[in-house]
Design an enzyme around this catalytic site. Sequence first.
Site, PDB file in Angstrom:
ATOM      1  N   HIS A  16       0.811  -1.223   0.000  1.00  0.00           N
ATOM      2  CA  HIS A  16       0.000   0.000   0.000  1.00  0.00           C
ATOM      3  C   HIS A  16       0.849   1.280   0.000  1.00  0.00           C
ATOM      4  O   HIS A  16       0.581   2.231   0.741  1.00  0.00           O
ATOM      5  CB  HIS A  16      -0.963  -0.011   1.188  1.00  0.00           C
ATOM      6  CG  HIS A  16      -2.002  -1.094   1.122  1.00  0.00           C
ATOM      7  ND1 HIS A  16      -2.515  -1.583  -0.063  1.00  0.00           N
ATOM      8  CD2 HIS A  16      -2.644  -1.806   2.108  1.00  0.00           C
ATOM      9  CE1 HIS A  16      -3.420  -2.523   0.185  1.00  0.00           C
ATOM     10  NE2 HIS A  16      -3.508  -2.695   1.493  1.00  0.00           N
TER      11      HIS A  16
ATOM     12  N   HIS B 110      -9.632   1.839   0.630  1.00  0.00           N
ATOM     13  CA  HIS B 110      -9.533   0.667   1.499  1.00  0.00           C
ATOM     14  C   HIS B 110     -10.634   0.645   2.568  1.00  0.00           C
ATOM     15  O   HIS B 110     -10.369   0.288   3.723  1.00  0.00           O
ATOM     16  CB  HIS B 110      -8.148   0.654   2.150  1.00  0.00           C
ATOM     17  CG  HIS B 110      -7.643  -0.695   2.525  1.00  0.00           C
ATOM     18  ND1 HIS B 110      -8.186  -1.435   3.567  1.00  0.00           N
ATOM     19  CD2 HIS B 110      -6.657  -1.456   2.009  1.00  0.00           C
ATOM     20  CE1 HIS B 110      -7.516  -2.571   3.664  1.00  0.00           C
ATOM     21  NE2 HIS B 110      -6.592  -2.616   2.739  1.00  0.00           N
TER      22      HIS B 110
ATOM     23  N   GLU C  67     -11.293  -3.913  -2.958  1.00  0.00           N
ATOM     24  CA  GLU C  67     -10.410  -2.855  -3.450  1.00  0.00           C
ATOM     25  C   GLU C  67     -10.237  -3.006  -4.956  1.00  0.00           C
ATOM     26  O   GLU C  67      -9.574  -3.934  -5.411  1.00  0.00           O
ATOM     27  CB  GLU C  67      -9.049  -2.957  -2.757  1.00  0.00           C
ATOM     28  CG  GLU C  67      -9.124  -2.875  -1.246  1.00  0.00           C
ATOM     29  CD  GLU C  67      -8.001  -3.673  -0.576  1.00  0.00           C
ATOM     30  OE1 GLU C  67      -6.828  -3.359  -0.791  1.00  0.00           O
ATOM     31  OE2 GLU C  67      -8.314  -4.624   0.163  1.00  0.00           O
TER      32      GLU C  67
END
Length: 382
Positions: A135, A209, A347
């Site tokens: 991420h 997210h 996602e």
Amino acid sequence: MDTSRRTVLAAAAATGLMAAATGTAYASGGRQPVRELFGTLADGTKVHRWTLQNGGTRLKVLSYGGIVQSLEIPDRRGRYANVSLGFDDLDAYVSSSPYFGALIGRYGNRIGGGRFTLDGEEYRLSVNDGQNSLHGGAEGFDKRVWDVEPFTDRTGVGLVLRYVSADGEMGYPGTLKVAVTYTLTPRGDWRIDYTATTDRATVVNLTNHTYYNLAGEGAGDILGHELRLAASRYTPADATLIPTGELAGVAGTPFDFRQRKRIGDGIRTAHPQLVLAKGYDHNWVLDKGVTDRPQPVAWLRDPQSGRTMTIATTEPGVQFYSGNFLDGTLAGPSGRTYRQGDGLCLETQHFPDSPNRPAFPSTVLRPGGTYRSTTVHGFSAR
Ligand code: BGC
């Protein structure tokens, strides 16, 4: 028209409130975004919370991380609940959030070994997940304060969030100028439009997210939710959750969500991929591929409340993460703790580790080009 009314309208137009004054965006119950102070970071930076309301949906967004702090939608009897996991104070987001509600970048999901080669040059990224970069690295876009500009127009009520990621930040090449628009449409859809440009070749994969629990955050687990995914294949992963490169068929496996299915039905199957990820934490290869316009790819429903969410996207993949690493150590605004499976993420994205996988759809962005991605979340109850 009398002079005083004309003066009021002229003043409204001059201050950009014309749409509000003429009522166009209010027809469906939309309101101007409202800003309030949410908290202050250690360096003194103020963090605001914006409330958006339109078409029966209410969304609360933080300038820190572009975080969706609350998403309220009605059940079949009109009763509202916040269906997103999160916190009610800034410190918790800063110190211990597993990306609750956050905007993720520069690269959503994992890059294997925290490195990739582009145009013959190797880049080493911030490594924050074993040997991998997850991420966007240790201080990804989820930990940045975004510049927020509210708007109310024909498309709905929304916010434009902007952030400039410096050349070399978290190891990525190129100054990346990012703009993310969150819009609540007149029918209450939550639409996200991502754009980015760069001054050097780089890789980009942006997503959001949010952890969903359509029964309401803190209401228990999501194993009874029904899910449908328009995907015949997924990307199996190694023990560190990096794709092996194979696009495996879902037929005959617990990964088959082509017909709607209770999430709990297959999650305890001793399928090696479910064992290594402690549940679902995989990228589904959407049958539609990359598209110019968002196309429907996912459908999620809580049978108890009737709350239903549909997702349409331009992206070629979706990471379905069943909240496997929630372990009861975090408590939400309801005061209840979050345990394994108490929320799930969907996602929309390009596939994990694409910069190291030439066969996957490309995540490379070059100067002169514009990265574009759109995902629309629709809500209903029945
Ligand atoms: C990943 C999980 C990770 C989680 C972080 C998800 O997108 O796929 O592996 O643990 O984010 O909370």
